[in-house]
Structures are given as structure tokens and as C-alpha cells.
Design a protein around this motif. Structure first.
Motif, PDB file in Angstrom:
ATOM      1  N   PHE A  54       0.843  -1.188   0.000  1.00 48.67           N
ATOM      2  CA  PHE A  54       0.000   0.000   0.000  1.00 48.67           C
ATOM      3  C   PHE A  54       0.885   1.248   0.000  1.00 48.67           C
ATOM      4  N   ALA A  55       0.274   2.378  -0.316  1.00 47.59           N
ATOM      5  CA  ALA A  55       0.941   3.675  -0.174  1.00 47.59           C
ATOM      6  C   ALA A  55       0.275   4.392   0.994  1.00 47.59           C
ATOM      7  N   VAL A  56       1.060   4.811   1.961  1.00 44.73           N
ATOM      8  CA  VAL A  56       0.501   5.487   3.131  1.00 44.73           C
ATOM      9  C   VAL A  56       0.896   6.962   3.094  1.00 44.73           C
ATOM     10  N   LYS A  57      -0.108   7.805   3.007  1.00 51.15           N
ATOM     11  CA  LYS A  57       0.103   9.250   3.021  1.00 51.15           C
ATOM     12  C   LYS A  57       0.090   9.702   4.477  1.00 51.15           C
ATOM     13  N   ILE A  58       1.213  10.216   4.946  1.00 51.84           N
ATOM     14  CA  ILE A  58       1.359  10.598   6.347  1.00 51.84           C
ATOM     15  C   ILE A  58       1.309  12.113   6.460  1.00 51.84           C
ATOM     16  N   LEU A  59       0.268  12.625   7.117  1.00 52.24           N
ATOM     17  CA  LEU A  59       0.055  14.065   7.247  1.00 52.24           C
ATOM     18  C   LEU A  59       0.371  14.508   8.666  1.00 52.24           C
ATOM     19  N   GLU A  60       1.147  15.569   8.781  1.00 55.65           N
ATOM     20  CA  GLU A  60       1.492  16.108  10.092  1.00 55.65           C
ATOM     21  C   GLU A  60       0.332  16.945  10.613  1.00 55.65           C
ATOM     22  N   ARG A  61      -0.208  16.571  11.784  1.00 52.60           N
ATOM     23  CA  ARG A  61      -1.348  17.300  12.333  1.00 52.60           C
ATOM     24  C   ARG A  61      -0.999  18.762  12.605  1.00 52.60           C
ATOM     25  N   GLU A  62       0.219  19.007  13.060  1.00 56.46           N
ATOM     26  CA  GLU A  62       0.616  20.383  13.372  1.00 56.46           C
ATOM     27  C   GLU A  62       0.601  21.251  12.121  1.00 56.46           C
ATOM     28  N   LYS A  63       1.054  20.677  10.982  1.00 57.98           N
ATOM     29  CA  LYS A  63       1.040  21.438   9.738  1.00 57.98           C
ATOM     30  C   LYS A  63      -0.389  21.680   9.258  1.00 57.98           C
ATOM     31  N   ILE A  64      -1.242  20.681   9.461  1.00 55.95           N
ATOM     32  CA  ILE A  64      -2.655  20.843   9.092  1.00 55.95           C
ATOM     33  C   ILE A  64      -3.272  21.986   9.882  1.00 55.95           C
ATOM     34  N   LEU A  65      -2.899  22.078  11.156  1.00 58.20           N
ATOM     35  CA  LEU A  65      -3.400  23.166  12.000  1.00 58.20           C
ATOM     36  C   LEU A  65      -2.850  24.509  11.554  1.00 58.20           C
ATOM     37  N   GLN A  66      -1.550  24.554  11.322  1.00 59.51           N
ATOM     38  CA  GLN A  66      -0.902  25.807  10.943  1.00 59.51           C
ATOM     39  C   GLN A  66      -1.477  26.359   9.641  1.00 59.51           C
ATOM     40  N   LEU A  67      -1.731  25.476   8.691  1.00 58.02           N
ATOM     41  CA  LEU A  67      -2.233  25.896   7.381  1.00 58.02           C
ATOM     42  C   LEU A  67      -3.751  25.995   7.328  1.00 58.02           C
ATOM     43  N   LYS A  68      -4.401  25.561   8.395  1.00 55.39           N
ATOM     44  CA  LYS A  68      -5.864  25.612   8.487  1.00 55.39           C
ATOM     45  C   LYS A  68      -6.520  24.907   7.305  1.00 55.39           C
ATOM     46  N   ILE A  69      -6.094  23.675   7.066  1.00 57.30           N
ATOM     47  CA  ILE A  69      -6.627  22.912   5.936  1.00 57.30           C
ATOM     48  C   ILE A  69      -7.321  21.636   6.397  1.00 57.30           C
ATOM     49  N   THR A  70      -7.807  21.635   7.634  1.00 57.25           N
ATOM     50  CA  THR A  70      -8.501  20.460   8.147  1.00 57.25           C
ATOM     51  C   THR A  70      -9.659  20.053   7.248  1.00 57.25           C
ATOM     52  N   GLU A  71     -10.524  21.021   6.898  1.00 55.46           N
ATOM     53  CA  GLU A  71     -11.680  20.716   6.058  1.00 55.46           C
ATOM     54  C   GLU A  71     -11.255  20.275   4.669  1.00 55.46           C
ATOM     55  N   GLN A  72     -10.148  20.830   4.179  1.00 56.86           N
ATOM     56  CA  GLN A  72      -9.631  20.454   2.864  1.00 56.86           C
ATOM     57  C   GLN A  72      -9.240  18.976   2.837  1.00 56.86           C
ATOM     58  N   ILE A  73      -8.508  18.533   3.847  1.00 56.46           N
ATOM     59  CA  ILE A  73      -8.079  17.141   3.918  1.00 56.46           C
ATOM     60  C   ILE A  73      -9.282  16.225   4.123  1.00 56.46           C
ATOM     61  N   LYS A  74     -10.201  16.617   4.991  1.00 53.73           N
ATOM     62  CA  LYS A  74     -11.398  15.812   5.231  1.00 53.73           C
ATOM     63  C   LYS A  74     -12.225  15.695   3.954  1.00 53.73           C
ATOM     64  N   ARG A  75     -12.249  16.761   3.167  1.00 53.83           N
ATOM     65  CA  ARG A  75     -12.989  16.712   1.901  1.00 53.83           C
ATOM     66  C   ARG A  75     -12.384  15.679   0.959  1.00 53.83           C
ATOM     67  N   GLU A  76     -11.045  15.668   0.864  1.00 51.40           N
ATOM     68  CA  GLU A  76     -10.384  14.686  -0.008  1.00 51.40           C
ATOM     69  C   GLU A  76     -10.701  13.268   0.450  1.00 51.40           C
ATOM     70  N   ILE A  77     -10.684  13.046   1.762  1.00 51.25           N
ATOM     71  CA  ILE A  77     -10.956  11.713   2.291  1.00 51.25           C
ATOM     72  C   ILE A  77     -12.403  11.305   2.013  1.00 51.25           C
ATOM     73  N   ARG A  78     -13.329  12.222   2.256  1.00 46.01           N
ATOM     74  CA  ARG A  78     -14.748  11.911   2.005  1.00 46.01           C
ATOM     75  C   ARG A  78     -14.989  11.633   0.526  1.00 46.01           C
ATOM     76  N   THR A  79     -14.289  12.376  -0.334  1.00 46.57           N
ATOM     77  CA  THR A  79     -14.428  12.171  -1.770  1.00 46.57           C
ATOM     78  C   THR A  79     -13.927  10.788  -2.165  1.00 46.57           C
ATOM     79  N   LEU A  80     -12.728  10.441  -1.718  1.00 47.63           N
ATOM     80  CA  LEU A  80     -12.166   9.135  -2.060  1.00 47.63           C
ATOM     81  C   LEU A  80     -13.004   8.000  -1.486  1.00 47.63           C
ATOM     82  N   LYS A  81     -13.672   8.260  -0.376  1.00 47.10           N
ATOM     83  CA  LYS A  81     -14.551   7.252   0.230  1.00 47.10           C
ATOM     84  C   LYS A  81     -15.668   6.850  -0.741  1.00 47.10           C
ATOM     85  N   LEU A  82     -16.094   7.800  -1.578  1.00 43.46           N
ATOM     86  CA  LEU A  82     -17.196   7.550  -2.512  1.00 43.46           C
ATOM     87  C   LEU A  82     -16.773   6.739  -3.737  1.00 43.46           C
ATOM     88  N   LEU A  83     -15.470   6.745  -4.037  1.00 43.58           N
ATOM     89  CA  LEU A  83     -15.005   6.270  -5.340  1.00 43.58           C
ATOM     90  C   LEU A  83     -14.374   4.888  -5.272  1.00 43.58           C
TER      91      LEU A  83
END
Length: 434
Positions: free
Chosen positions: A32-61
Motif C-alpha cells: 500500500f501507499a501510506v500518506k502521512i500528514l502532520e497534524r501540526e502542519k494541518i493546523l498551521q495551514l488551516k486545511i482540516t476541512e480540505q483534507i477531510k474533503r479529499e478523504i470523504r471524496t475518495l470514500k465515494l469512489l
């Protein structure tokens, strides 16, 4: 390193948000390929909803031509996305190393691309950043569409039934996306598929220029040179897709009925929904549930990130330099506006005059000058202002600082962008949310 039932191995890639590593399921031996995201960077960049959107999208496909997301795990410091491992690499690299593909091979890849994209559209998912870098090729030569970070879902449509966030990569973006009047996500994705087809069969881009303003003018005109050595069917397909008018552009359904496209065509069947509950949406929200104390550190809120900055972080072909600050010294800034060139020059002159600057108008270019001897330091500023036309309803304002106080320069740029920026009533920075 062990992550549950996965043994983490070598690094496959690295980006601004984290790393992608190869992992083996120790129970089955599958990779498998594991995408490892740093929570601190997600917080700093304020992209929590952006990442969650990608995950929810891939969940559908779940389609043979779309990268599959199997599982999402979280620790105190990281988010782990367990994805399908595609061994062959990017389509971009395949073309860069081998040049243009033979028409038969290119047609097969295009058929799979259209299959995957039309499946996404049927699921209500619009990719919005289709390009060879986001199309992977597996060991068998089959494609996998990846990177849904800028995708949109039906709930992102506005009351007019259209999307309005300008995003994508310059050479592949549809003209209606740039026009800033709303666009149909499916139609815009088909345009990008047409650009990819052109690149596959010719080895070069249909629209290209080092000057982005000139590049966008070419895209708006849709004036593309199609090689005559391509078959008549391939030429016809390119013309139908690269139609700058989205209302007359060929649709995915029409592409599938085209005689050239149907040569040896065997539609891929979507995969059965074998959801084993590993990706529960409640668990997803829990994985991203950062406390208020975590979100504000040292008394500072996380930095705001907008669509163009996000593209700039993830793509070598990005819009960031076109719409916002272009380099570390902040000597050049651009923003779009719907005012006419004449209105822009007049309004810029009025605004900077009211701010106490002197303006010189020469051949449609403004030179803004101010000397502030009462301030400590250099206390002076010299800026050149120029307006470029993209189409009759969209212009670019470019501000170039020759010398002077950077704080004063930022103040002037902010004032001009807020008063004159895109769609008149909208700010310069466009949120990633549609």
C-alpha cells in the motif's frame, strides 16, 4: 516502523504536508501507499476541512481507474491515509521519458481516463485538477486518477448550480473557470481531459507561454494547432473537446459514442462496495478533532490558506505566482478584476492619490511614487502598475515594486486588491471552500 497491521518502509514521495511511504500489510503481504500528514502542519495551514474533503471524496469512489482509499488512521501527531499502491508512477514521467505515445496506446489510456472521470461525475465528484501529474500508470499500463485535494461535490454548488472557485493548473484549466462567472465542473474536467489527450499524442502542450497573461488569452481563444499526422478521428476528438465554449463542447457521453473513441473500447466496471467499516465518517471527524487550545498557539491563530496557495504547494504548474505574491521579496503582486482597463487605471489613480501618492501616467502604465521624509529609514516607495486583458470581462492588475518601504507597499497592495479585486465585491484571496 509498525502502524497497526502495516509495516512502514521506504519513502515514495514528500510534500509540504508530509510524506508518502510504502507499507506492507503483515497479514496478507499486500503493498500500500501510506500518506502521512502532520497534524501540526494541518493546523498551521488551516486545511482540516480540505483534507477531510479529499478523504470523504475518495470514500465515494471505487473504480479500476481511480486510486482507492482503504483506511484512515490517526495518532496524536499524524493522520495516516492508506491508499492503493500504484507501481508505475505518473503519466507525466512516462511521457517525459519516452515522448509522445503511439495513437493506439494513447487512445487506450484516454479511454480509461474518460471512464474514470465520467464515473466520478456520476458520483457527483468533480476533480478540477486533472493533469498528467495526477494520473498514475500501474505496472500493467492502466491509469489511476489521483489527488482529489481540489475536488468538489454537489453541496459545493451555489444557488445557480455552478462552481465558482478558480482552481487548477494553468495549462490544463478550462476557459470558463478563468472567466470567473461560474462553471460546470463536469464540462471543465472534460476540457482538462482533452489537454491530457493532446499531450499524450503529441508530447507537448496545446496552450503554452511563459507569460501567463498570454497563455490565458490563448486558452480563451481555443486556437490550437493540431498536427495533421494524427488520424482524422483523433483530430476531430481534440477539436470537439478543446472547444472554448462549454455549451457546445463535447460531453463524456458523446465521447463514448464517438467512432474513433470506440475502437477496441471495453468499459471498466465499477468495483463492488465492499466497505468493511474501516473508514467510518464519525471516526474521521474524531481523527481531525483538534481542541481550541491546540488550534491557537503562542496567542496566534493558524495561518489562512487559500486555493491558489494550496495549488502552489502541490504542483509545479501553479496559479500562485499569477494571482498573488510571486517571490520572497514580494516585489511583484498580481490580482484579477472585472473592471475594464480604463476603469482600473482611473480607479487606481484615484485610490493612490487619496493615499498621498503621486501618479505618473505613461502609455497606459502608472508609476506610483511617494517620498516620506518624515519617517525613519528610507521612507520612500516607487511602484509600476500595469493592466493586462485576459478576456473582455477579466483583467489582471500587476504591481511591481522598484524600491522603497515594504510595509508601505503591502498597505497599498492590500488597499488596491480589496477595492478592485476579482468580481468587485470579492476579496483578492479566494477561499478553498466553494
Amino acid at each position: 516502523m509498525r502502524l497497526g497491521k502495516y509495516e512502514i518502509g521506504r519513502t515514495l514521495g514528500e510534500g509540504n504536508f508530509g510524506k508518502v511511504k510504502y507499507a506492507t500489510n503483515v497479514e496478507t503481504g499486500k503493498g500500500f501507499a501510506v500518506k502521512i500528514l502532520e497534524r501540526e502542519k494541518i493546523l498551521q495551514l488551516k486545511i482540516t476541512e480540505q483534507i477531510k474533503r479529499e478523504i470523504r471524496t475518495l470514500k465515494l469512489l471505487k473504480h479500476p481507474n481511480v486510486v482507492r482509499l482503504y483506511e484512515v488512521l490517526a495518532s496524536k501527531t499524524k493522520i495516516y491515509m492508506v491508499l492503493e499502491y500504484v507501481k508505475g508512477g505518473e503519466l507525466f514521467d512516462k511521457i517525459a521519458m519516452n515522448g509522445r505515445l503511439k495513437e493506439r496506446e494513447g487512445l487506450m489510456l484516454f479511454q480509461q481516463l474518460v471512464d474514470g472521470v465520467s464515473y466520478c461525475h456520476d458520483k457527483g465528484v468533480f476533480h478540477r485538477d486533472l493533469k498528467p501529474e495526477n494520473v498514475l500508470v500501474d505496472a500493467r499500463g492502466n491509469i489511476k486518477i489521483s489527488d482529489f485535494g481540489l475536488s468538489a461535490l454537489p453541496q459545493h454548488l451555489r444557488d445557480d448550480g455552478l462552481l465558482h472557485t478558480t482552481c487548477g493548473s494553468p495549462n490544463y484549466v478550462a476557459p470558463e473557470v478563468l472567466a470567473n462567472r461560474g462553471y460546470d465542473g463536469a464540462t471543465a474536467d472534460i476540457w482538462s481531459c482533452g489537454v491530457i489527450l493532446y499531450v499524450i499524442l503529441t508530447g507537448c502542450l496545446p496552450f503554452d507561454d511563459r507569460n501567463l497573461a498570454v497563455l490565458y488569452q490563448k486558452i480563451f481563444k481555443g486556437d490550437v494547432m493540431i498536427p495533421k499526422w494524427l488520424s482524422p478521428g483523433a483530430q476531430h476528438m481534440m477539436r470537439r473537446i478543446l472547444d472554448p465554449n462549454p455549451k457546445t463542447r463535447i460531453t463524456a457521453a458523446e465521447i463514448k459514442e464517438d467512432k474513433w473513441f470506440k475502437q477496441g473500447y471495453s468499459p471498466a466496471a465499477p468495483e463492488e462496495d465492499d466497505d468493511d467499516g474501516l473508514l467510518d465518517m464519525h471516526d474521521l471527524d474524531e481523527a481531525f478533532s483538534f481542541s481550541e487550545a491546540e488550534q491557537v498557539r503562542d496567542g496566534k491563530a493558524p495561518a489562512f490558506i487559500n486555493a491558489f496557495q494550496l495549488i502552489g504547494m502541490s504542483s509545479s504548474l501553479d496559479l500562485s505566482g499569477f494571482f498573488e505574491k510571486e517571490d520572497a521579496s514580494e516585489r511583484k503582486i498580481r490580482f484579477t478584476s472585472n473592471y475594464s482597463a480604463k476603469e482600473l487605471l482611473e480607479k487606481i489613480e484615484d485610490i493612490v492619490t487619496q493615499m498621498g501618492f503621486h501618479v505618473l501616467n505613461k502609455n497606459g502604465k502608472l508609476k506610483v511614487v511617494q517620498s516620506r521624509k518624515d519617517l525613519k529609514g528610507p521612507g520612500s516607495l516607487c511602484i509600476m502598475t500595469e493592466v493586462f486583458e485576459l478576456n473582455p470581462s477579466l483583467y489582471v492588475v500587476e504591481l511591481r515594486k522598484s524600491s522603497g518601504d515594504i510595509a508601505l507597499y503591502r498597505q497599498l497592495c492590500t488597499k488596491l486588491a480589496n477595492d478592485l479585486g476579482v468580481s468587485r465585491s470579492q476579496p483578492l484571496l479566494t477561499s478553498i471552500a466553494c
